[in-house]
Design a protein around this motif. Sequence first.
Motif, PDB file in Angstrom:
ATOM      1  N   TYR A  36       0.910   5.151  -0.073  1.00 45.79           N
ATOM      2  CA  TYR A  36       0.400   6.562   0.632  1.00 45.79           C
ATOM      3  C   TYR A  36       1.144   8.129  -0.084  1.00 45.79           C
ATOM      4  O   TYR A  36       2.134   8.193  -0.087  1.00 45.79           O
ATOM      5  N   ASP A  37      -0.135   8.603   0.404  1.00 43.61           N
ATOM      6  CA  ASP A  37       0.257   9.999  -0.110  1.00 43.61           C
ATOM      7  C   ASP A  37      -0.604  10.874   0.640  1.00 43.61           C
ATOM      8  O   ASP A  37      -1.202  10.661   1.904  1.00 43.61           O
ATOM      9  N   ARG A  53       1.116  -1.284  -0.011  1.00 46.15           N
ATOM     10  CA  ARG A  53       0.056   0.800   0.125  1.00 46.15           C
ATOM     11  C   ARG A  53       0.725   1.420  -0.233  1.00 46.15           C
ATOM     12  O   ARG A  53       1.979   1.046   1.018  1.00 46.15           O
ATOM     13  N   GLU A 108      -3.290   3.907  -2.735  1.00 43.18           N
ATOM     14  CA  GLU A 108      -2.961   3.051  -4.041  1.00 43.18           C
ATOM     15  C   GLU A 108      -2.252   1.817  -3.516  1.00 43.18           C
ATOM     16  O   GLU A 108      -1.181   1.598  -2.749  1.00 43.18           O
ATOM     17  N   ASN A 113      -7.627  13.776  -1.059  1.00 43.30           N
ATOM     18  CA  ASN A 113      -6.231  14.593  -2.271  1.00 43.30           C
ATOM     19  C   ASN A 113      -7.324  12.135  -1.965  1.00 43.30           C
ATOM     20  O   ASN A 113      -7.137  11.452  -1.634  1.00 43.30           O
ATOM     21  N   PRO A 114      -7.804  12.085  -3.396  1.00 45.69           N
ATOM     22  CA  PRO A 114      -8.685  11.412  -3.912  1.00 45.69           C
ATOM     23  C   PRO A 114      -7.674   9.804  -3.987  1.00 45.69           C
ATOM     24  O   PRO A 114      -7.775   9.018  -4.488  1.00 45.69           O
ATOM     25  N   LYS A 115      -6.381  10.179  -4.400  1.00 45.67           N
ATOM     26  CA  LYS A 115      -4.838   9.539  -4.232  1.00 45.67           C
ATOM     27  C   LYS A 115      -4.192   8.960  -3.517  1.00 45.67           C
ATOM     28  O   LYS A 115      -2.757   8.751  -3.322  1.00 45.67           O
ATOM     29  N   SER A 116      -4.904   9.380  -2.107  1.00 47.68           N
ATOM     30  CA  SER A 116      -3.991   8.812  -1.083  1.00 47.68           C
ATOM     31  C   SER A 116      -3.346   7.421  -0.818  1.00 47.68           C
ATOM     32  O   SER A 116      -2.869   7.577  -0.075  1.00 47.68           O
TER      33      SER A 116
END
Length: 558
Positions: free
Chosen positions: A476-477, A474, A501, A496-499
Amino acid sequence: MAAEGYNPANFIQDIINEDKQTGRHDGRVHTRFPPEPNGYLHIGHAKSICLNFGSAAFNGGLCNLRFDDTNPTKEEDEYVEAIKADVRWLGFDWDDRLFHASDYFDQLYEWAIKLIDKGKAYVDDLSPDEIREQRGTLTEPGKESPYRNRSVEENLDLFRRMKAGEFPDGARVLRAKIDMASGNINLRDPVLYRILHAEHHRAGSKWCIYPMYDYAHPLSDAIEGITHSICTLEFEDHRPLYNWLTEQVEVPDRPQQIEFARLNLTNTLTSKRGLRRLVQEGYVGGWDDPRMPTLSGVRRRGYPPEAIRSFCGEVGVAKTNSLVSFAQLEHSVREFLNRTAPRMMAVLRPLKVTLTNYPEGQTEEFEVENNPEDPAAGTRPVPFSRTLYIEQEDFMEEPPPKYFRLAPGREVRLKGTYFIKCQEVVKDPATGQVVELRCTYDPETRGGEAPDGRKVKATIHWVSAAHAGDATVRLYDNLFLTENPAEGGDFIANLNPKSLETLTGCKVEPGVAGAAPGSRYQFLRHGYFCIDPDSTPETLVFNRTATLRDTWAKVSGK
Ligand code: ATP
Ligand code: MG
């Protein structure tokens, strides 16, 4: 308990030093950490914990853990347990000094009676709204309540009847009798007690009047013999009331309140209320979601407690609020993990490589250093064989000029082993995607150097297909896109929608097999990772703790 990471170069330590010299508090240092159990602790609380426990330890004193549970409608036992676990995890211990403000309800009530007796408190029948309206403003004095001059007897009678449950919620309050014209609004006859027919998580249904925070807090400090009551700046204007109350109840050694600036971090929310909303509305997986700035979140993400303590020491203690870069916290995490985390190879997006001239069924073991920063960390055997995985991004069919990794006809070094050369590219006929590289290895380059002196321009990591473990990783951002999550109003809009992946089908070195959740590694070239409790015997789950790129070191020149 450890003062490790405590940085004594701060103004509170200066006050303590002076107190020791003048003999104030008989040279004692006794602090407390007073969370309200209405949510999980966050990174901001860590600063307060390190300061309270750290300064007590540094000065040979004591620090209490006290739950500020004066508000019966909000507290929950889940939070109490989580807070205790988090403080211990950070490395601190309250020994047998675990207290609750609710333990003091009897004493607080007695002191309220004492105030009434002294003519310093009265029962007011005004409604909460009326009290607010009559409080005045910064430029206008407040108005005295028509009930302000009730006799002591009448006040005692009414207050006892408030306690006995004779009046409904909001019907009456107990107020301090100080000064409605005071320039400090907190001294304009503040409310001390309110009626609230509500169960308390510890006191049960014993009480239907509850003390206000501003009343309970200083007096709880007084009861516990606290010397230095360290709190955040928003309480500065409450200090005169703090002092007034501790003076009125006539305790022998009055505690002193000292305010410091709260920790604010970029792209991060440090408010329990806000964090609770993220949990309750399902924006994150829970209080311990590794994207959360809660202590349980950063723990799960892999932040070591030592790194958090040293970060808190480095940000220091100031008297004015400021915003600290999240990158500085990550810097402390990297610095600790660089020294302590074993290195491993992991392939996050695997591409199969077959070494066509390597004997089928053969396995070699290479001894690889566990941590070049720590000679005591030793080495580990890493198996090598004919079929390997490398990162997809370490190969390009048509490499641009500055790309030095693998490409058709090109030779690179496989970390710690041999030079390999790409001879053939195999594609999926349906999609055209590269699915395998057929390469040759040069047995003369064992150990990673060529005897004829020829050089390669890249070294890439790898794992042996037959030996590798399966993993989910996983990445994370930042949870928020803006430095200030509340920018523009609602912080939900800045999530953030991309926090997160999630990568599945990752391959890791066999050395990590069987490692326990919480184990931390540096995956070469990828960053720091920590094993998540979601792992199963078949598939390890890793959380990326931090990448290797230290942006703070660059700007700070560290
Ligand atoms: P929140 O707004 O997140 O609920 P709080 O101040 O209401 O925070 P408490 O449980 O009352 O939370 O806090 C316990 C202690 O931690 C208090 O002494 C408080 O001053 C301190 N604290 C809370 N947030 C921070 C922060 N961001 N930086 C430093 N100390 C903090
Ligand atoms: Mg609070």
